[in-house]
Write an enzyme that holds these catalytic residues in place. Structure first.
Site: not given
Ligand SMILES: NC(=O)c1ccc[n+]([C@@H]2O[C@H](COP(=O)([O-])OP(=O)(O)OC[C@H]3O[C@@H](n4cnc5c(N)ncnc54)[C@H](O)[C@@H]3O)[C@@H](O)[C@H]2O)c1
Length: 366
Positions: A181-183, A179, A72
């Protein structure tokens, strides 16, 4: 006991900022781990974070069978310091040079406070960097591959629960995605395509349109965690699985990408006692980093990298079977397995250990 292999702390020659690189382990391959650019009251707090997060990366890579170890980078910004364009560039160049000084034993990527564009600047000083933008030959947004990895882990869970196989793994099964979001969005699309009966939620009401598009039920964010469902998919923020929540759960299994889902380690044991398989987040969420490392550090083709992401399915299946055979939680089974792999590494004498928390103490549920 000092459990790390090497820790380097340097004041950036251009930026004057403290830059910490911690290598927890390179026993199973070159260490990898993102670059965190964050405010800390004192640089020593950044050091603590680097030590903790690099160990977590060893757990992630070793559990997912990725040929890398854990490391890290932390740039500890003093309170109130704001980096303008040139100052940001300076610190990223400093980071790149420090990464390069490890001679290929450590590579970095984006993390809290840094972006794919920042990785491009770091790459001016070192090739040991991943998740650069696609436009400059990097692997781009990891979210689709993270989603693909979670989907593979979900398949393994249904194979364990029901002996189902192939495309039928999720057909007709109820899945609740928290949630979008992206994933979460990409994953919900995959699950809908594969015939799952979806319930979805997000604190952002605008995400309701996805529910309509996919023919999914929408539920209030506060109700999703305790919804009656075959599978719960945490895809929002961490810390949602608490000791108090476990007795209220009405799901048969939990698999999702959200980082640090457990509010505390003891929750893993409580879930195990309730007979709810929980696929550790550090395994379920590894798809994005697996893809990026394969493409950018090991020169794999997109197809080969995607195949490696799909390997999360087999690893999950093996982990769940092992845990069931030993009568322990998947989390503890993963910690033990990583401990064994590090101990068996060729350089075992100097291989760092992972804190196998045998005594994950779980409070009584009543
Ligand atoms: N993007 C990646 O490739 C990746 C890789 C490993 C881990 N992660 C983890 O996966 C999770 C999602 O990642 P992401 O990139 O989609 O993030 P993101 O920020 O694009 O999406 C998160 C979503 O969760 C929603 N949200 C927040 N709090 C909430 C709640 N209490 N109830 C319901 N919805 C809620 C937000 O409005 C948002 O739409 C995160 O914890 C991230 O650390 C992501």
């Amino acid at each position: 006991m000092f459990s790390h292999e090497q820790v380097s702390v340097r004041r950036g020659p251009r930026s004057g900022l403290p830059i910490i690189i911690a290598i927890h382990s390179s026993a199973l391959g070159p260490a990898v781990g993102g670059c965190r650019l964050w405010h800390y009251p004192d640089w020593r707090d950044g050091l603590t974070d680097a030590l903790r997060l690099s160990e977590a990366m060893t757990l992630k890579t070793a559990t997912a069978n990725v040929p890398h170890g854990g490391g890290k980078t932390v740039v500890a910004l003093p309170p109130g310091v704001v980096l303008d364009g040139p100052a940001r560039r300076d610190v990223l160049r400093d980071v790149g040079e420090l990464v390069e000084s490890f001679g290929g034993r450590y590579a970095t990527g984006p993390d809290v406070g840094t972006s794919a564009e920042d990785m491009n600047i770091i790459s001016e000083a070192t090739r040991q960097v991943f998740c650069r933008p696609e436009s400059v030959g990097g692997s781009g947004d990891p979210a689709p591959y993270t989603a693909a990895g979670v989907r593979a882990a979900i398949g393994a869970v249904f194979r364990l629960l029901e002996g189902r196989n192939g495309a039928n793994e999720v057909r007709g099964r109820t899945v609740t995605v928290i949630g979008l979001g992206h994933v979460g969005t990409q994953l919900a699309r995959m699950l809908a395509r594969d015939g799952a009966m979806l319930t979805v939620t997000d604190v952002d009401e605008r995400r309701r349109s996805l529910a309509e598009e996919l023919g999914a039920e929408w539920c209030a964010p506060g109700q999703a965690l305790t919804a009656e469902t075959d599978l719960l998919v945490p895809a929002a923020l961490g810390g949602q699985l608490t000791v108090e929540l476990v007795p209220e759960l009405r799901c048969r299994a939990i698999v999702g990408p959200a980082n640090n889902q457990l509010a505390e380690d003891a929750v893993a044991e409580l879930l195990h006692r309730r007979g709810i398989p929980w696929v550790p987040d550090y395994l379920a969420s590894a798809g994005g980093v697996i893809f990026a490392l394969a493409r950018e550090l090991r020169g794999a083709t997109p197809d080969e990298a995607l195949r490696q992401v799909g390997g999360i399915g087999a690893v999950t299946e093996e982990l769940l079977h092992n845990a069931a055979r030993l009568g322990i939680s998947p989390h503890l089974a993963a910690l033990r397995r990583v401990g064994e792999r590090l101990a068996a590494a060729p350089d075992a004498e100097s291989a760092p250990t992972i804190a196998v928390r045998e005594a994950i103490k779980a409070p009584m549920m009543n």
